[in-house]
Structure formats: structure tokens, C-alpha cells
Scaffold this motif. Structure first.
Motif, PDB file in Angstrom:
ATOM      1  N   ASP A  91       0.817  -1.210   0.000  1.00  0.00           N
ATOM      2  CA  ASP A  91       0.000   0.000   0.000  1.00  0.00           C
ATOM      3  C   ASP A  91       0.856   1.267   0.000  1.00  0.00           C
ATOM      4  O   ASP A  91       0.590   2.191  -0.773  1.00  0.00           O
ATOM      5  CB  ASP A  91      -0.938   0.008   1.206  1.00  0.00           C
ATOM      6  N   ALA A  92       1.848   1.319   0.872  1.00  0.00           N
ATOM      7  CA  ALA A  92       2.683   2.530   0.985  1.00  0.00           C
ATOM      8  C   ALA A  92       3.836   2.539  -0.014  1.00  0.00           C
ATOM      9  O   ALA A  92       4.512   3.568  -0.150  1.00  0.00           O
ATOM     10  CB  ALA A  92       3.219   2.663   2.408  1.00  0.00           C
ATOM     11  N   LYS A  93       4.072   1.406  -0.690  1.00  0.00           N
ATOM     12  CA  LYS A  93       5.126   1.319  -1.715  1.00  0.00           C
ATOM     13  C   LYS A  93       6.503   1.666  -1.153  1.00  0.00           C
ATOM     14  O   LYS A  93       7.319   2.326  -1.805  1.00  0.00           O
ATOM     15  CB  LYS A  93       4.809   2.228  -2.907  1.00  0.00           C
ATOM     16  N   MET A  94       6.752   1.220   0.063  1.00  0.00           N
ATOM     17  CA  MET A  94       8.062   1.428   0.671  1.00  0.00           C
ATOM     18  C   MET A  94       8.914   0.180   0.506  1.00  0.00           C
ATOM     19  O   MET A  94       8.443  -0.855   0.025  1.00  0.00           O
ATOM     20  CB  MET A  94       7.897   1.828   2.141  1.00  0.00           C
ATOM     21  N   PHE A  95      10.189   0.269   0.913  1.00  0.00           N
ATOM     22  CA  PHE A  95      11.142  -0.797   0.618  1.00  0.00           C
ATOM     23  C   PHE A  95      11.634  -1.455   1.909  1.00  0.00           C
ATOM     24  O   PHE A  95      12.114  -0.778   2.820  1.00  0.00           O
ATOM     25  CB  PHE A  95      12.331  -0.230  -0.174  1.00  0.00           C
ATOM     26  N   PHE A  96      11.503  -2.755   1.946  1.00  0.00           N
ATOM     27  CA  PHE A  96      11.930  -3.518   3.121  1.00  0.00           C
ATOM     28  C   PHE A  96      13.443  -3.500   3.250  1.00  0.00           C
ATOM     29  O   PHE A  96      14.165  -3.698   2.277  1.00  0.00           O
ATOM     30  CB  PHE A  96      11.448  -4.967   3.011  1.00  0.00           C
ATOM     31  N   ASN A  97      13.916  -3.280   4.473  1.00  0.00           N
ATOM     32  CA  ASN A  97      15.353  -3.377   4.751  1.00  0.00           C
ATOM     33  C   ASN A  97      15.644  -4.481   5.742  1.00  0.00           C
ATOM     34  O   ASN A  97      16.442  -5.373   5.462  1.00  0.00           O
ATOM     35  CB  ASN A  97      15.893  -2.051   5.285  1.00  0.00           C
ATOM     36  N   SER A  98      15.002  -4.457   6.920  1.00  0.00           N
ATOM     37  CA  SER A  98      15.344  -5.424   7.965  1.00  0.00           C
ATOM     38  C   SER A  98      14.128  -5.759   8.819  1.00  0.00           C
ATOM     39  O   SER A  98      13.258  -4.914   9.044  1.00  0.00           O
ATOM     40  CB  SER A  98      16.450  -4.870   8.877  1.00  0.00           C
ATOM     41  N   TRP A  99      14.129  -6.991   9.293  1.00  0.00           N
ATOM     42  CA  TRP A  99      13.160  -7.455  10.292  1.00  0.00           C
ATOM     43  C   TRP A  99      13.972  -7.712  11.563  1.00  0.00           C
ATOM     44  O   TRP A  99      14.728  -8.667  11.645  1.00  0.00           O
ATOM     45  CB  TRP A  99      12.478  -8.718   9.820  1.00  0.00           C
ATOM     46  N   ILE A 100      13.835  -6.817  12.527  1.00  0.00           N
ATOM     47  CA  ILE A 100      14.654  -6.865  13.744  1.00  0.00           C
ATOM     48  C   ILE A 100      13.891  -7.592  14.839  1.00  0.00           C
ATOM     49  O   ILE A 100      12.699  -7.354  15.039  1.00  0.00           O
ATOM     50  CB  ILE A 100      15.013  -5.436  14.200  1.00  0.00           C
ATOM     51  N   THR A 101      14.582  -8.475  15.527  1.00  0.00           N
ATOM     52  CA  THR A 101      13.999  -9.166  16.671  1.00  0.00           C
ATOM     53  C   THR A 101      14.595  -8.597  17.942  1.00  0.00           C
ATOM     54  O   THR A 101      15.817  -8.616  18.130  1.00  0.00           O
ATOM     55  CB  THR A 101      14.284 -10.678  16.605  1.00  0.00           C
ATOM     56  N   TRP A 102      13.739  -8.069  18.790  1.00  0.00           N
ATOM     57  CA  TRP A 102      14.166  -7.590  20.108  1.00  0.00           C
ATOM     58  C   TRP A 102      13.920  -8.706  21.121  1.00  0.00           C
ATOM     59  O   TRP A 102      12.800  -9.023  21.460  1.00  0.00           O
ATOM     60  CB  TRP A 102      13.405  -6.325  20.491  1.00  0.00           C
ATOM     61  N   PHE A 103      15.018  -9.297  21.596  1.00  0.00           N
ATOM     62  CA  PHE A 103      14.965 -10.362  22.598  1.00  0.00           C
ATOM     63  C   PHE A 103      15.065  -9.710  23.965  1.00  0.00           C
ATOM     64  O   PHE A 103      16.057  -9.065  24.283  1.00  0.00           O
ATOM     65  CB  PHE A 103      16.116 -11.345  22.365  1.00  0.00           C
ATOM     66  N   TYR A 104      14.027  -9.879  24.795  1.00  0.00           N
ATOM     67  CA  TYR A 104      13.991  -9.159  26.058  1.00  0.00           C
ATOM     68  C   TYR A 104      14.084 -10.056  27.290  1.00  0.00           C
ATOM     69  O   TYR A 104      13.870  -9.604  28.406  1.00  0.00           O
ATOM     70  CB  TYR A 104      12.768  -8.249  26.149  1.00  0.00           C
ATOM     71  N   THR A 105      14.396 -11.287  27.141  1.00  0.00           N
ATOM     72  CA  THR A 105      14.774 -12.257  28.188  1.00  0.00           C
ATOM     73  C   THR A 105      13.664 -12.630  29.157  1.00  0.00           C
ATOM     74  O   THR A 105      13.613 -13.758  29.623  1.00  0.00           O
ATOM     75  CB  THR A 105      15.999 -11.803  29.010  1.00  0.00           C
ATOM     76  N   GLN A 106      12.785 -11.720  29.508  1.00  0.00           N
ATOM     77  CA  GLN A 106      11.711 -12.042  30.438  1.00  0.00           C
ATOM     78  C   GLN A 106      10.390 -11.532  29.892  1.00  0.00           C
ATOM     79  O   GLN A 106      10.339 -10.523  29.217  1.00  0.00           O
ATOM     80  CB  GLN A 106      11.961 -11.413  31.815  1.00  0.00           C
ATOM     81  N   GLY A 107       9.329 -12.246  30.184  1.00  0.00           N
ATOM     82  CA  GLY A 107       8.034 -11.814  29.677  1.00  0.00           C
ATOM     83  C   GLY A 107       6.906 -12.612  30.290  1.00  0.00           C
ATOM     84  O   GLY A 107       7.020 -13.166  31.388  1.00  0.00           O
ATOM     85  N   ILE A 108       5.824 -12.702  29.556  1.00  0.00           N
ATOM     86  CA  ILE A 108       4.630 -13.390  30.031  1.00  0.00           C
ATOM     87  C   ILE A 108       4.901 -14.886  30.168  1.00  0.00           C
ATOM     88  O   ILE A 108       5.487 -15.512  29.288  1.00  0.00           O
ATOM     89  CB  ILE A 108       3.473 -13.160  29.046  1.00  0.00           C
ATOM     90  N   GLY A 109       4.458 -15.467  31.277  1.00  0.00           N
ATOM     91  CA  GLY A 109       4.598 -16.905  31.475  1.00  0.00           C
ATOM     92  C   GLY A 109       3.376 -17.645  30.949  1.00  0.00           C
ATOM     93  O   GLY A 109       2.239 -17.193  31.120  1.00  0.00           O
ATOM     94  N   LYS A 110       3.585 -18.784  30.294  1.00  0.00           N
ATOM     95  CA  LYS A 110       2.481 -19.599  29.789  1.00  0.00           C
ATOM     96  C   LYS A 110       2.666 -21.032  30.280  1.00  0.00           C
ATOM     97  O   LYS A 110       3.793 -21.515  30.409  1.00  0.00           O
ATOM     98  CB  LYS A 110       2.443 -19.580  28.257  1.00  0.00           C
ATOM     99  N   THR A 111       1.569 -21.693  30.549  1.00  0.00           N
ATOM    100  CA  THR A 111       1.630 -23.101  30.956  1.00  0.00           C
ATOM    101  C   THR A 111       1.261 -24.031  29.809  1.00  0.00           C
ATOM    102  O   THR A 111       1.577 -25.217  29.846  1.00  0.00           O
ATOM    103  CB  THR A 111       0.696 -23.368  32.145  1.00  0.00           C
ATOM    104  N   LYS A 112       0.570 -23.506  28.805  1.00  0.00           N
ATOM    105  CA  LYS A 112       0.276 -24.273  27.602  1.00  0.00           C
ATOM    106  C   LYS A 112       0.752 -23.462  26.400  1.00  0.00           C
ATOM    107  O   LYS A 112       0.153 -22.463  26.027  1.00  0.00           O
ATOM    108  CB  LYS A 112      -1.217 -24.564  27.492  1.00  0.00           C
ATOM    109  N   GLY A 113       1.843 -23.884  25.813  1.00  0.00           N
ATOM    110  CA  GLY A 113       2.488 -23.124  24.746  1.00  0.00           C
ATOM    111  C   GLY A 113       3.774 -22.494  25.256  1.00  0.00           C
ATOM    112  O   GLY A 113       4.121 -22.598  26.440  1.00  0.00           O
TER     113      GLY A 113
END
Length: 311
Positions: A91-113
Motif C-alpha cells: 500500500d505505501a510502496k516502501m522498501f523492506f530493509n530489515s526485520w529486527i527481533t528484540w529479545f527481552y529475556t523475560q516476559g509473560i509466562g504460559k503453561t500451555k504453549g
């Protein structure tokens, strides 16, 4: 330089239309993820197609506002990131450069998944080849000293590790999705120059404006919640003692710094290159230097010089 830091209280869709075309060099934003978060005076909960239409509308305005050599970084959760990618590209006709993953070490806890431990950031540019990217400003320390290496450091890659803004962090604001300043620092340093204008259409706790303030950029923040606008203004008045987060690799001391002159030059340059905005991390770095090179520092008479660099 005469720096401008503007926080606008208003709806992003309306306020973006007031900003001139081609007037902003960089947009960095953490928009609503449509996950039913409570943002005080508004709820992050739209019907699926309405959220996509909302995203298309603000991204269309963002593309118009960006300068020809401008870039946009968008934080987005897993549920919608593929749709945001499509909007940016198709839609915006822009150009992909990078898909960055921010690894933050702690987060929501799940018991299934599996418990989530990352966010994603899409980096697109308005022009495919003509865009700002200051690699030297964001390099990370090398693991080893080698004369053939670029001792200004290595490319940080597209997986970034920064701690979440835990509630025990003294810079934590009363905002549900506050992002670390170190994330914004890296993006702003690499994709804009001093004196450029950087925009966040969903300013939230004001992280972008705080980083712009300390890196000599002009900043514009748009925020619909007046309480968050007030919070941002107060945040900009606080004393700066270093950004509230840092890539832990910035304290990495290269192995094999055996030549006394090279070692001392490197230690001084390391502080200038990697810890310019992190005075609160300098002493930790020097502790690592002493831990790794204590005998050599004593033999060369450099221990006092290293101690003299402490803050």
C-alpha cells in the motif's frame, strides 16, 4: 543548535495530516498492537478490519511525511506484523530493509504453549538505495583485537538484546508498554543525523523525545492521552545520567590487547565510541578491563590511568 522537542496532544490520524510532506527524516513508533491494552483514556481494541484500515491510514500519512531519504521503524506484535509488512510494501510502496527481533529475556509466562520472549521491529525505507544508515554510530565491540579488524566495532546484527523496562527500573514510567531507551538510541543514531527531525505518532511515555533530546535531534511526539503528554514533559526535565538500557555487548573487552599503547588507546576509544550516552556503564566496563588485564596493567604502569577514567 536550536533544538525543538514538541509533544502534541491529539489523535495521530488527525495530527499527522498537519505535518508537511517530506519534512521528517525518521519515524520510530510503537503503535497499538490491538491487544486490548488499557491506555487510560482509550482502549486498544478494534475489530480486525478496522484495525487494518486504521494502520493503512496512519502509515499512508507517515510515508507522505518522510523525506525521500527517510526511514520508518515500526514495533508490532506477532498477530498483526505480517499485515503491517504488507501495508508498508504493497500500500505505501516502501522498501523492506530489515526485520529486527528484540529479545527481552523475560516476559509473560504460559503453561500451555511457549512463553513469548521477543518483539519485532520492521525497518522500511522510502527509497530503495538512498537512505541514511550510520553504521559506525551503532557498532558493537569486537571479541578479539586484530589489526585487520575494524576496531570501531562490528555490525550489531538484527537480533537485539535489551532488558524489558522492569517496574524496578528507576526510569520506569506509569505506562503499560514503555520501551527501553537503548532500543531507540540505536535506531535514531543509525537512521538519522544530528539536527534531523524524528517523529513518533504514538508517543506514549515519551522515550523517543528523551532520546532525541540527548542525541541532538529534533523530535515530534503525538499522544492522545493528556496524562502521558504531561508525563513526557516531566521526563524531559529530569537530569540525564545515561540511557536506561544498554546492549550488554557494549561492555565487552576484546581479547589480545597485549600492546600497552594499543590497549590504552582502545580503552579510551571504547568509552568514546560505545558508552557516549551511557556514563552509568563506564565503571562496569573498566571493571571488566581490570578483570581481564590486571597483570598487564600493573606491569605497564597503566592501572592508575584506567582508574582515572572512572565516573
Amino acid at each position: 543548535m536550536d533544538q525543538r522537542l514538541d509533544i502534541i496532544c491529539g489523535d495521530a490520524l488527525e495530527e499527522l495530516k498537519k505535518i508537511p510532506s517530506n519534512s521528517v527524516q525518521l519515524i520510530v513508533t510503537d503503535p497499538p498492537y490491538n491487544l486490548n491494552k488499557d491506555y487510560g483514556n482509550n482502549q486498544d481494541s478494534l475489530e480486525f478490519n478496522k484495525f487494518l484500515e486504521f494502520s493503512k491510514e496512519w502509515i499512508k500519512e507517515a510515508q507522505r511525511i518522510l523525506s525521500q531519504n527517510g526511514s520508518i521503524y515500526i514495533f508490532m506484535g506477532m498477530k498483526y506484523i505480517s499485515y503491517i509488512y504488507q501495508i508498508l510494501e504493497q500500500d505505501a510502496k516502501m522498501f523492506f530493509n530489515s526485520w529486527i527481533t528484540w529479545f527481552y529475556t523475560q516476559g509473560i509466562g504460559k503453561t500451555k504453549g511457549f512463553s513469548p520472549r521477543h518483539d519485532d521491529i520492521l525497518f522500511f525505507t522510502k527509497d530503495q538505495t538512498n537512505f541514511i544508515f550510520n553504521l559506525d554510530a551503532i557498532r558493537i565491540p569486537q571479541k578479539f583485537y586484530r589489526s585487520i579488524n575494524n576496531m570501531r566495532g562490528a555490525n550489531p546484527g538484527n537480533v537485539w538484546e535489551f532488558s524489558h523496562m522492569h517496574y524496578c527500573n528507576k526510569n520506569r514510567q506509569s505506562h503499560p508498554t514503555q520501551k527501553p531507551e537503548g532500543l531507540y538510541e540505536r535506531i535514531i543514531l543509525c537512521s538519522s543525523n544530528e539536527g534531523d527531525t524524528v517523529l513518533d505518532p504514538f508517543s506514549g511515555s515519551g522515550t523517543l523525545l528523551r532520546v532525541c533530546q540527548q542525541t541532538n535531534r529534533n523530535g515530534i511526539g503525538i499522544e492522545i492521552n493528556p496524562d502521558y503528554v504531561k508525563m513526557t514533559k516531566e521526563r524531559l526535565k529530569t537530569k540525564f545520567e545515561g540511557f536506561d538500557s544498554i546492549d550488554e555487548r557494549m561492555s565487552r573487552v576484546p581479547n589480545d590487547l597485549n600492546d600497552p599503547k594499543i590497549r590504552m588507546d582502545y580503552i579510551e576509544n571504547h568509552i568514546k565510541w560505545f558508552l557516549k550516552n551511557h556514563s552509568n556503564a563506564i565503571n562496569d566496563f573498566l571493571d571488566e578491563v581490570i578483570k581481564k588485564y590486571s597483570n598487564k596493567l600493573i606491569e605497564s604502569g597503566q592501572m592508575a590511568l584506567v582508574d582515572g577514567l572512572r565516573i
